[in-house]
Design a protein around this motif. Structure first.
Motif, PDB file in Angstrom:
ATOM      1  N   ASN A  37       7.167 -18.506   4.226  1.00  0.00           N
ATOM      2  CA  ASN A  37       8.261 -18.312   3.354  1.00  0.00           C
ATOM      3  C   ASN A  37       9.385 -17.923   4.292  1.00  0.00           C
ATOM      4  OD1 ASN A  37       8.024 -15.598   3.869  1.00  0.00           O
ATOM      5  ND2 ASN A  37       7.263 -15.138   1.896  1.00  0.00           N
ATOM      6  N   THR A  38       9.364 -17.979   5.652  1.00  0.00           N
ATOM      7  CA  THR A  38      10.256 -17.489   6.400  1.00  0.00           C
ATOM      8  C   THR A  38      10.740 -18.595   7.237  1.00  0.00           C
ATOM      9  OG1 THR A  38       9.640 -15.406   6.439  1.00  0.00           O
ATOM     10  CG2 THR A  38      10.566 -15.650   8.327  1.00  0.00           C
ATOM     11  N   LEU A  83      19.326 -21.648  -2.817  1.00  0.00           N
ATOM     12  CA  LEU A  83      17.979 -20.918  -2.627  1.00  0.00           C
ATOM     13  C   LEU A  83      17.796 -19.664  -3.583  1.00  0.00           C
ATOM     14  CD1 LEU A  83      18.131 -21.051   1.135  1.00  0.00           C
ATOM     15  CD2 LEU A  83      16.199 -21.989  -0.049  1.00  0.00           C
ATOM     16  N   GLN A  84      18.918 -19.274  -4.193  1.00  0.00           N
ATOM     17  CA  GLN A  84      18.792 -18.223  -5.093  1.00  0.00           C
ATOM     18  C   GLN A  84      18.004 -17.011  -4.767  1.00  0.00           C
ATOM     19  OE1 GLN A  84      17.188 -21.480  -6.815  1.00  0.00           O
ATOM     20  NE2 GLN A  84      19.333 -21.930  -6.837  1.00  0.00           N
ATOM     21  N   PRO A  85      18.415 -16.500  -3.474  1.00  0.00           N
ATOM     22  CA  PRO A  85      17.735 -15.478  -2.898  1.00  0.00           C
ATOM     23  C   PRO A  85      18.077 -14.096  -3.771  1.00  0.00           C
ATOM     24  CG  PRO A  85      20.127 -15.781  -1.581  1.00  0.00           C
ATOM     25  CD  PRO A  85      19.782 -16.850  -2.721  1.00  0.00           C
ATOM     26  N   LYS A  86      17.333 -13.131  -3.640  1.00  0.00           N
ATOM     27  CA  LYS A  86      17.532 -11.849  -4.221  1.00  0.00           C
ATOM     28  C   LYS A  86      18.616 -11.005  -3.627  1.00  0.00           C
ATOM     29  CE  LYS A  86      12.898 -10.507  -5.745  1.00  0.00           C
ATOM     30  NZ  LYS A  86      11.820  -9.608  -5.263  1.00  0.00           N
ATOM     31  N   LYS A  95      16.041 -17.014   6.715  1.00  0.00           N
ATOM     32  CA  LYS A  95      15.386 -16.753   5.328  1.00  0.00           C
ATOM     33  C   LYS A  95      14.172 -16.033   5.480  1.00  0.00           C
ATOM     34  CE  LYS A  95      13.501 -18.869   0.929  1.00  0.00           C
ATOM     35  NZ  LYS A  95      12.308 -18.082   0.787  1.00  0.00           N
ATOM     36  N   ALA A 134      11.459 -14.187   3.370  1.00  0.00           N
ATOM     37  CA  ALA A 134      10.990 -14.218   1.992  1.00  0.00           C
ATOM     38  C   ALA A 134      12.082 -14.419   0.917  1.00  0.00           C
ATOM     39  CB  ALA A 134      10.145 -12.845   1.599  1.00  0.00           C
ATOM     40  N   ASP A 135      12.386 -13.285   0.015  1.00  0.00           N
ATOM     41  CA  ASP A 135      13.401 -13.619  -1.007  1.00  0.00           C
ATOM     42  C   ASP A 135      14.798 -13.322  -0.435  1.00  0.00           C
ATOM     43  OD1 ASP A 135      11.652 -14.648  -2.889  1.00  0.00           O
ATOM     44  OD2 ASP A 135      10.985 -12.505  -3.638  1.00  0.00           O
ATOM     45  N   PHE A 136      15.197 -12.912   0.572  1.00  0.00           N
ATOM     46  CA  PHE A 136      16.371 -12.325   1.278  1.00  0.00           C
ATOM     47  C   PHE A 136      16.756 -13.369   2.438  1.00  0.00           C
ATOM     48  CE2 PHE A 136      14.749  -8.820  -0.675  1.00  0.00           C
ATOM     49  CZ  PHE A 136      15.644  -8.061  -1.318  1.00  0.00           C
ATOM     50  N   ASN A 184      23.520 -19.043  -2.133  1.00  0.00           N
ATOM     51  CA  ASN A 184      22.861 -18.531  -3.611  1.00  0.00           C
ATOM     52  C   ASN A 184      22.596 -19.847  -4.438  1.00  0.00           C
ATOM     53  OD1 ASN A 184      22.986 -15.589  -3.440  1.00  0.00           O
ATOM     54  ND2 ASN A 184      25.206 -15.783  -3.334  1.00  0.00           N
ATOM     55  N   VAL A 235      10.911  -5.957   4.328  1.00  0.00           N
ATOM     56  CA  VAL A 235      10.670  -7.018   3.472  1.00  0.00           C
ATOM     57  C   VAL A 235       9.454  -7.513   3.805  1.00  0.00           C
ATOM     58  CG1 VAL A 235      11.600  -9.128   2.840  1.00  0.00           C
ATOM     59  CG2 VAL A 235      13.181  -7.452   3.033  1.00  0.00           C
TER      60      VAL A 235
END
Length: 394
Positions: free
Chosen positions: A98-99, A146-149, A117, A119-121, A143, A181
């Motif tokens: 995921n990176t 990918l809708q990251p946190k 990227k 994970a979620d950031f 945003n 993270v």
């Protein structure tokens, strides 16, 4: 849009789609131009060549973006470029990974922008004044895609000085990343410090090389030098290494590495983490008569420019000589250079000299490179910075 005319004979690289125009190539500019503004570039015969981002402070005075005169460098142009870069990499995201690097500057026709990227950031770095100006557009598009946190900026770079930009770190959107993270690469979990870690937080450019090197470690004694948060170490344990010694000068790197070993359930009894200068530690190991089956040497950039190449070659030679002295017959050395100024043929010669000085006969059995999320654009060979060799001692 202001117009730049190039000196006679200075347009060849630009016609061949190279993205850099140096200040010495410019004959004239139609009007005073703020740094980061878009300009149109022409040759002496008034023929259009390309659009680019201008910066009077930088030796790279224009970073070329678009060679089609029918296109307009507007908000939609930037969004489409970013969409292409991200979409070309989506297949690399899955349960085991995921990176990755989302944007690799000139390689993706977005000179001055790095985006990773985790994970979620998302962590970004901005190297150019032109990118600084349209940063909100890029953040908005990331945003949407990918809708990251959260999106965090780590633009504390020496290159920004040459662009007339101050360092800037901080949250650009969403949530602040936690202290660590949890990411996954090659099925292995890592704790990544986006806010305070090296570069943008993690070196995902070695993803494939860690996996390839791990094929040789089962039942072996491994030494991982310049280990940072443990990429080669963790892949070695996953592949069944008998033991791994990991060395780095950073206390934060060593503590993070220990956490990563524990988080993946690897046997801490088989792991020896050492905070030390690598060259000093290699000398000490030699004095103690230690030997290993496989050694990884992944140092920082020794040659940031062509002018430093001779000095860097000596440093690479000495480092690799010390590593080769710790390998027995049949042992393997995975050695890397992330210096763009060091091409692979020169690096092979440096390693050959190191082997000669160490009194070792060697074979080159594999040549490492960059993963596909760090592509090399045909018109910009300077983007090929990472190279490595897997060397067998005979």
């Amino acid at each position: 849009m202001n117009k730049i005319i190039l000196n006679k004979g200075k347009d060849k690289a630009a016609w061949q789609l190279h993205p850099w125009l140096f200040s010495g190539a410019i004959a004239s500019i139609s009007a005073p131009t703020p740094n980061g503004d878009i300009v149109s570039v022409y040759n002496q015969d008034q023929e259009f060549i390309a659009y680019g981002m201008y910066n009077a402070n930088s030796r790279v005075a224009v970073r070329l973006l678009e060679w089609d005169p029918r296109k307009e460098i507007n908000e939609q142009w930037w969004r489409e470029r970013l969409q292409k870069a991200v979409n070309h990499r989506r297949h690399l995201l899955h349960d085991e990974n995921n990176t990755l690097r989302l944007v690799f500057a000139e390689a993706d026709f977005l000179p001055g922008l790095i985006a990773d990227k985790y994970a979620d950031f998302i962590s970004i770095q901005v190297h150019a004044a032109g990118i600084e100006k349209i940063k909100p557009i890029l953040v908005d598009e990331l945003n949407k895609l990918l809708q990251p946190k959260g999106i965090y900026e780590r633009s504390d770079l020496k290159s920004r000085e040459h662009e007339g930009l101050a360092d800037t770190n901080g949250l650009l959107s969403g949530e602040m990343p936690p202290s660590f993270v949890d990411i996954i690469e090659n099925g292995i979990h890592y704790q990544v410090n986006i806010v305070e870690g090296q570069k943008s937080g993690f070196y995902c450019d070695q993803r494939d090389n860690r996996h390839i090197t791990a094929k040789y470690v089962k039942g072996k004694r491994v030494l991982d030098c310049f280990c940072y948060s443990g990429g080669f170490t963790l892949n070695a344990f996953r592949a069944g290494a008998a033991s791994v010694t990991s060395v780095d000068s950073s206390a934060l790197a060593i503590e993070t590495l220990k956490s990563n070993v524990a988080a993946n359930g690897f046997d801490a009894e088989k792991h020896h983490a050492v905070q030390s200068d690598v060259n000093k530690y290699l000398r000490e190991l030699g004095e103690q008569g230690e030997v290993f089956d496989l050694i990884v040497l992944d140092p920082p950039k020794y040659a940031p420019s062509r002018s430093t190449l001779e000095k860097a070659s000596r440093a690479y030679k000495d480092l690799n000589r010390r590593g080769l002295l710790l390998l027995k017959s049949g042992g393997l050395l995975a050695t890397f250079s992330c210096s763009g100024a060091m091409d692979i043929d020169t690096y092979k010669q440096v390693i050959a000299w190191a082997a000669l000085d160490a009194g070792k006969e060697i074979q080159f059995i594999y040549q490492y490179g960059q993963p596909e999320d760090h592509p090399v654009r045909a018109s910009f060979p300077e983007g090929e910075y990472l190279k490595g060799l897997l060397v067998r001692v005979l």
